[in-house]
Structure formats: C-alpha cells, structure tokens
Design a protein around this motif. Structure first.
Motif, short mmCIF file in Angstrom:
data_model
loop_
_atom_site.label_atom_id
_atom_site.label_comp_id
_atom_site.label_asym_id
_atom_site.label_seq_id
_atom_site.Cartn_x
_atom_site.Cartn_y
_atom_site.Cartn_z
N VAL A 159 0.87 -1.18 0.00
CA VAL A 159 0.00 0.00 0.00
C VAL A 159 0.90 1.22 0.00
CG1 VAL A 159 -1.79 1.27 1.24
CG2 VAL A 159 -1.79 -1.24 1.28
N THR A 160 0.73 2.09 -0.99
CA THR A 160 1.54 3.30 -1.06
C THR A 160 0.64 4.53 -1.04
OG1 THR A 160 1.55 3.21 -3.49
CG2 THR A 160 3.40 2.18 -2.37
N GLY A 161 1.18 5.60 -0.49
CA GLY A 161 0.45 6.86 -0.44
C GLY A 161 0.08 7.22 0.98
N PRO A 162 -0.35 8.46 1.15
CA PRO A 162 -0.65 8.98 2.49
C PRO A 162 -1.94 8.39 3.07
CG PRO A 162 -1.34 10.55 0.84
CD PRO A 162 -0.64 9.44 0.10
N LEU A 179 -11.12 4.14 -7.28
CA LEU A 179 -12.20 4.75 -6.53
C LEU A 179 -11.85 6.20 -6.33
CD1 LEU A 179 -14.77 4.66 -4.72
CD2 LEU A 179 -13.24 4.08 -2.82
N ASP A 180 -12.73 7.10 -6.77
CA ASP A 180 -12.57 8.54 -6.59
C ASP A 180 -13.58 8.94 -5.50
OD1 ASP A 180 -12.89 11.34 -6.74
OD2 ASP A 180 -12.60 11.37 -8.90
N ALA A 181 -13.08 9.43 -4.36
CA ALA A 181 -13.94 9.72 -3.22
C ALA A 181 -13.57 11.07 -2.61
CB ALA A 181 -13.83 8.62 -2.18
N GLU A 182 -14.47 11.55 -1.75
CA GLU A 182 -14.30 12.84 -1.10
C GLU A 182 -13.45 12.72 0.17
OE1 GLU A 182 -17.14 16.24 0.97
OE2 GLU A 182 -18.06 14.55 -0.06
N ALA A 183 -12.42 13.57 0.25
CA ALA A 183 -11.60 13.63 1.46
C ALA A 183 -12.26 14.56 2.46
CB ALA A 183 -10.20 14.12 1.12
N VAL A 184 -11.94 14.35 3.73
CA VAL A 184 -12.47 15.23 4.78
C VAL A 184 -11.62 16.50 4.82
CG1 VAL A 184 -12.81 15.48 7.27
CG2 VAL A 184 -13.36 13.34 6.14
N SER A 208 -5.69 14.99 -3.75
CA SER A 208 -5.51 16.30 -4.36
C SER A 208 -6.85 17.04 -4.41
CB SER A 208 -4.95 16.15 -5.77
OG SER A 208 -4.85 17.40 -6.41
N GLY A 209 -6.85 18.28 -4.00
CA GLY A 209 -8.03 19.13 -4.15
C GLY A 209 -9.29 18.59 -3.49
N GLY A 210 -9.17 17.99 -2.33
CA GLY A 210 -10.34 17.50 -1.63
C GLY A 210 -10.86 16.16 -2.13
N ARG A 211 -10.16 15.57 -3.08
CA ARG A 211 -10.54 14.27 -3.62
C ARG A 211 -9.42 13.27 -3.36
NH1 ARG A 211 -15.73 13.98 -4.24
NH2 ARG A 211 -15.47 12.17 -5.55
N VAL A 212 -9.80 12.00 -3.27
CA VAL A 212 -8.84 10.93 -3.07
C VAL A 212 -9.04 9.91 -4.18
CG1 VAL A 212 -8.14 9.04 -1.56
CG2 VAL A 212 -8.86 11.22 -0.58
N LEU A 213 -7.95 9.47 -4.77
CA LEU A 213 -7.98 8.39 -5.75
C LEU A 213 -7.32 7.18 -5.12
CD1 LEU A 213 -6.92 10.27 -9.02
CD2 LEU A 213 -9.23 9.79 -8.18
N LEU A 214 -8.09 6.11 -4.99
CA LEU A 214 -7.59 4.86 -4.45
C LEU A 214 -7.57 3.86 -5.60
CD1 LEU A 214 -7.16 2.97 -1.78
CD2 LEU A 214 -9.39 2.17 -2.51
N SER A 215 -6.38 3.36 -5.94
CA SER A 215 -6.23 2.44 -7.06
C SER A 215 -5.89 1.04 -6.57
CB SER A 215 -5.11 2.91 -7.99
OG SER A 215 -5.38 4.21 -8.48
N VAL A 216 -6.62 0.04 -7.08
CA VAL A 216 -6.31 -1.37 -6.83
C VAL A 216 -5.79 -1.90 -8.15
CG1 VAL A 216 -7.22 -3.63 -6.20
CG2 VAL A 216 -8.06 -1.57 -5.03
N GLU A 217 -4.53 -2.33 -8.15
CA GLU A 217 -3.85 -2.74 -9.38
C GLU A 217 -3.61 -4.24 -9.41
OE1 GLU A 217 -0.21 -0.53 -9.17
OE2 GLU A 217 -1.23 1.40 -9.43
N ASP A 218 -3.63 -4.79 -10.62
CA ASP A 218 -3.26 -6.20 -10.81
C ASP A 218 -2.49 -6.34 -12.11
OD1 ASP A 218 -4.95 -7.15 -13.13
OD2 ASP A 218 -6.60 -6.61 -11.79
N ARG A 219 -1.89 -7.48 -12.31
CA ARG A 219 -1.12 -7.76 -13.53
C ARG A 219 -1.69 -8.99 -14.25
NH1 ARG A 219 0.59 -3.77 -11.59
NH2 ARG A 219 2.65 -2.85 -11.76
N GLY A 220 -3.01 -9.14 -14.20
CA GLY A 220 -3.66 -10.27 -14.87
C GLY A 220 -3.79 -10.04 -16.37
N ALA A 221 -4.70 -10.74 -16.97
CA ALA A 221 -4.93 -10.65 -18.41
C ALA A 221 -5.60 -9.34 -18.80
CB ALA A 221 -5.79 -11.83 -18.87
#
Length: 189
Positions: free
Chosen positions: A72-75, A184-189, A112-125
């Motif tokens: 898990v990377t990021g703040p 997932l793009d979500a609202e930060a507090v 960034s700018g009150g929004r959070v991007l949470l990425s779940v990555e894989d290396r499948g097909a």
C-alpha cells in the motif's frame, strides 16, 4: 462430557473441511451480492457517511481477503464515506483481482483538491476491450475460457452503486504494464 475431534494436517478430513469452508465463503459472497443488488434496485441504498481512515479501511479489507502482502503506497487520508460501504467496495475490488488476475499487486492512494484516488492494481490478463463499456453493468460478465472462475456479475455493479451513494465514482483503466487498475474517486475530509 465433551468430545473433541482432532483433524491431522494434510489428512482427507482437513482437505474436505477446507473445500467446505471455501464453498461456504463463496455462498456468503453470492448472498451478500444478491442482497446488495436488491437494495440498489429497490432504491433502498442510502449512505450515512462518516469519517474513515483510508489506511485502516485498506488494512481491514486486506486482512479479510487474505491479501495481507499487497503493498500500500500513499498517504493516510480520511474519507467521507460510509465505513461498511467502503469495506464492501475494497473487498469486492480485492476479491476480483484475486479471482481474475491472481491477486492485487498494489494499492495506491493519491490525494488532491479535496478528492482521493484509491487504485487497486493487478497484472492479470486485463479486461477485454470490447467488454469495458459493460464492466459495471448489472449481471455483466466477460466470457472466459472454459474452466475459469466466474462471478455473479454483481460485484462491480454494487461497487459503482456504493461509490455513487457516497458521492464518489469508480472506473477501470488498463494497467500500462498489463492487467487492470480499478480507481475509486472519493471525497476527502
């Protein structure tokens, strides 16, 4: 008088118990997905949003899916999201990576700018290009080779519905190195 049964490691009984446990977990997953779909379709989905630590939510989801070795990377960011909805979104994304791509290879957080991007990555097909427009539709499943794992076609539909109920959005992008990235793009507090 209490009788205890001891099951030896590697025994046929242990293997049988393991199979039954996996099938029970799968049945539980199907029931939760169908109940989620019914709530969404009936218009009964509501989100009482609270403040949720993203690192805590990710750690809980990784533990519940058995994907504890995923980096898990990021703040750590606090989201305005229903805690139960966040868990279901994360567990569904991690479970999909496990079922279709051999597991998640990383979880990345950007803020960034009150929004959070949470990425779940894989290396499948990856997701076939012709299927991508239908990825988040109800009961939508890509055709796979015979014998591969198949889902109910509800998981990503539920993920998108939960994200939107919490003033967020979810999308898919092909991973540049092969595989998929679900964001997932979500609202930060």
């Amino acid at each position: 008088m209490t009788t205890r049964c001891v099951v030896e490691a590697g025994s046929p009984a242990e293997l049988g118990i393991s199979v039954i446990s996996r099938q029970a977990q799968r049945l539980d997953e199907i029931v939760r997905e169908v109940l989620g779909m019914v709530s969404i379709d009936a218009g009964n989905l509501s989100a009482v949003r609270g403040e949720v630590s993203l690192h805590d939510g990710i750690a809980q989801a990784l533990a519940s899916t058995g994907a504890t070795g995923v980096p898990v990377t990021g703040p750590d960011v606090t989201l305005r999201f229903n805690p139960g909805h966040l868990q279901q979104v994360l567990v569904n994304l991690l479970s999909n990576a496990d079922k279709y791509a051999g597991g998640a290879t990383g979880v990345r957080i950007e803020s960034s700018g009150g929004r959070v991007l949470l990425s779940v990555e894989d290396r499948g097909a990856g997701v076939p290009e012709e299927f991508r427009p239908h990825l988040f539709e109800r009961l939508s499943r890509a055709e796979r080779d015979a014998g591969s794992v198949r889902g109910t076609g509800l998981g990503l539909y539920i993920v998108r519905s939960l994200a939107r109920a919490n003033h967020g959005e979810v999308r898919h992008e092909p991973h540049p190195a092969g595989g998929s990235v679900f964001i997932l793009d979500a609202e930060a507090v």
